[in-house]
Each structure stands twice: as C-alpha cells, then as structure tokens.
Enzyme design. Structure first.
Site, PDB file in Angstrom:
ATOM      1  N   LEU A 115       7.767 -42.741 -19.290  1.00  0.00           N
ATOM      2  CA  LEU A 115       7.670 -41.328 -18.911  1.00  0.00           C
ATOM      3  C   LEU A 115       6.202 -40.915 -18.889  1.00  0.00           C
ATOM      4  O   LEU A 115       5.532 -40.876 -19.919  1.00  0.00           O
ATOM      5  CB  LEU A 115       8.450 -40.456 -19.894  1.00  0.00           C
ATOM      6  CG  LEU A 115       8.340 -38.940 -19.708  1.00  0.00           C
ATOM      7  CD1 LEU A 115       8.766 -38.536 -18.305  1.00  0.00           C
ATOM      8  CD2 LEU A 115       9.170 -38.212 -20.744  1.00  0.00           C
TER       9      LEU A 115
ATOM     10  N   HIS B 149       1.746 -40.737 -30.526  1.00  0.00           N
ATOM     11  CA  HIS B 149       0.438 -40.331 -30.020  1.00  0.00           C
ATOM     12  C   HIS B 149       0.457 -38.822 -29.782  1.00  0.00           C
ATOM     13  O   HIS B 149       1.490 -38.271 -29.365  1.00  0.00           O
ATOM     14  CB  HIS B 149       0.156 -41.073 -28.705  1.00  0.00           C
ATOM     15  CG  HIS B 149      -1.239 -40.916 -28.184  1.00  0.00           C
ATOM     16  ND1 HIS B 149      -1.673 -39.770 -27.546  1.00  0.00           N
ATOM     17  CD2 HIS B 149      -2.301 -41.763 -28.208  1.00  0.00           C
ATOM     18  CE1 HIS B 149      -2.934 -39.920 -27.191  1.00  0.00           C
ATOM     19  NE2 HIS B 149      -3.341 -41.122 -27.576  1.00  0.00           N
TER      20      HIS B 149
END
Length: 338
Positions: free
Chosen positions: A126, A230
């Site tokens: 994604l 992240h």
C-alpha cells in the site's frame, strides 16, 4: 475522480516510479524493474483466470486519477503466503523465570523464527504518492482490497495478514536490523530487503537464527522500535486496527515492524459490504461509501455519494462510466457510517 482498478502490464513505468518514491524499507517494491514487470504480467493473468481456486497469485491494484490519467498509488493482495515460499517472522514469546532458592520471579521476552501463516492471504504494497495524500486516497486503496476479496472468497485464505514497515532512519539504516539481523546475515539492510522480495527466502533458513533471541540482551533503543510501524505507516496501521486486525507479537525479521492479522470474515469492510443493483441517478445522494464492480477480471472501485434504497443503489453517470457499469448491473457497496 479517483478509482482503484486491476493493474495492467502497461502500468510498468508508473509502478517503477512509485517504487522509487516509496524508498528504503518498502520490501515489496524493493525489486528491479524487470521483477515489477513480471509481477504485472502475472497479476493480469491471475485476474483473467476463471475459477482458479486458492493459488499463490498476487493481485496488483493501481490508484488512478481519471481526470489526469496519472497513477498515484498502488496496493496488492497475495492470495496465499508461506506455502512454496516460507513466510518468515519473529514471534515474541514470554518465558516465566522462577527460583525459590534465589527468591526471584520474573518474565523474559524472547524472539523465535517462525513460519506460522502458511495458507493465509496478505494485503500489502500500500503506497500513495504525495499527490494523493490527504484526499482519502489511502483509505480507498486499503478498503478496495477487502471488497476484492468479497468479490470471490474462493480465491483467498481463511486468515488475512498485513506486515507493516518498521522504523527506518532517514539515512536508510534500521536499528533493529543493525542489532539483531545483521550479525546473522552479514549484509546491508537494503541487500537483505531486496533478497527477501526477489527470492524464495531459502537464505533466511540457511543463515537466520536457530535459537531464541532474548530481548533483554538488546539495547533499549532497539527494544523500543520492536513492533512499531514506521511513522509514515501509522495511518495504515490504525486503519488495519479499525478493520479488525490485531497485533499478536509477530514482527518482521529485518526491520522489526509489526505483523497484524485477523480471520478474513471478520474484516470490517468485507463484513459490512453488500451486493446491490445499480441504477442511474440525476442527483447525488446522501449515502457515502465505496462501490466496487464486484467482479473479476475487471475489478474497479471508487468513492460515491449514492441514493441507497436497500437492494438498489442510485449513482451518477460519471460513476457508472468510471466503473464501466450499466443500469441493472450487480455491484458491491460499503456504506460509511456517520
């Protein structure tokens, strides 16, 4: 209008560009252009296959701005993982430590290399470029994957998982990799990342740790990033949790990012979507949501403001054209709840 559609081999230049924008640590895109081209060829064939059952095919999706024709994002679904190619992760387990003689009782966490998700489906890859961020594009791409699963459940596993990119510094280094994985693999993070994406992962079995790794032996700065996404992936992580995925202490073996999973039938978008018959509407409706063609091989989705009459959904001519639908066609609708 933004649409999500099945990828085509002609999308190669755009996919290479998106891979370059994604940067270090985005494992599924960290491969040479020829590998991406082969991926598109296989995806196009998988979409066209009639009643293939459960295979290890990967279905690639592209996010397109129909006004400009520009591709501004992508995503993918792997129908099955961990079968011919092991799907390695670290599983964090807790060991109870007790000694009556020393009058000590405490728990210790340790990591073990496992392949626990064989036969599951995986949503991933994604990525939305800067041009599409803040427009709801990421949510559209993410939810479109589950509407595609709903279009043909026979192609996908009983469980679905997602592995998120872990904490990687601006210089491309990974605190987790440097402390945990590098001593075993004796290569740079980028090299390990590319090998993982492009090979059958035999090198992980050959070189990876065969015994427990105790977390208490790691520096605090490394322990702090284990199981953390992240910063750029926090939105995707929160959306996965909203869909019903949960973190059960599985982490990526290279960057320590979290793996989340759930039973496929529990995925919120899939569970709340329903089949409808579409008709033309002269004015926008008040029912906001995502509409999909609910069919292979021409799978498409877009955001809509529709007139919801239960089994019948009134949509604009622009939506009909974008999704290649006609009055009386069947489609699938997920309605956003206020």
């Amino acid at each position: 209008m933004l649409i999500v559609r099945a990828a085509r081999t002609s999308d190669i230049d755009d996919l290479v560009r998106l891979a370059g924008e994604a940067g270090t640590g985005f494992t599924s895109l960290a491969v040479p252009p020829e590998v991406l081209a082969e991926r598109l060829e296989k995806s196009e064939a998988a979409f066209k296959a009639q009643d293939p059952g459960q295979t290890e095919d990967t279905y690639q999706l592209m996010l397109e701005d129909t006004e400009s024709g520009r591709i501004i994002g992508c995503s993918a679904i792997k129908a099955m993982v961990g079968v011919s190619k092991p799907y390695w992760d670290f599983k964090i387990i807790t060991l109870a430590q007790h000694s009556s003689e020393a009058d000590r009782r405490f728990d210790m966490d340790a990591m073990l290399l496992v392949n626990d998700f064989a036969g599951s489906s995986e949503v991933g890859t994604l990525f939305v470029s800067e041009a599409g961020r803040g427009t709801g594009a990421g949510r559209l791409v993410a939810q479109s994957r589950y509407l595609m699963i709903a279009a043909d459940r026979s192609r996908f596993g009983d469980r679905v998982l997602a592995e998120l990119r872990g904490v990687v510094k601006d210089d491309g280094s990974s605190p987790f990799f440097d402390a945990v994985s590098r001593p075993f693999f004796r290569m740079d993070f980028d090299d390990a990342d590319r090998l993982s994406a492009a090979t059958d992962n035999q090198f992980i079995l050959d070189l990876g740790p065969q015994h427990l790794i105790y977390l208490d032996l790691l520096p605090a700065a490394v322990r702090d990033v284990i199981g953390k996404p992240h910063p750029h992936g926090e939105g995707a992580y929160n959306l996965l949790l909203w869909e019903g995925f949960h973190y059960d202490r599985y982490v990526d073996i290279f960057d320590g990012g979290p793996l989340v999973s759930t039973w496929t039938e529990n995925v919120r978008t899939l569970r709340e979507s329903r089949e409808v018959t579409v008709k033309a509407a002269s004015a926008p409706g008040t029912a906001e949501g995502i509409l999909s063609t609910d069919r292979f091989p021409d799978f498409r989705t877009c955001q809509v403001n529709a007139i919801d009459d239960g089994d019948v959904l009134g949509i604009s001519n622009d939506v009909m054209q974008a999704l290649d639908l006609r009055e009386g066609d069947k489609a699938r609708f997920w309605r956003r709840k206020r």
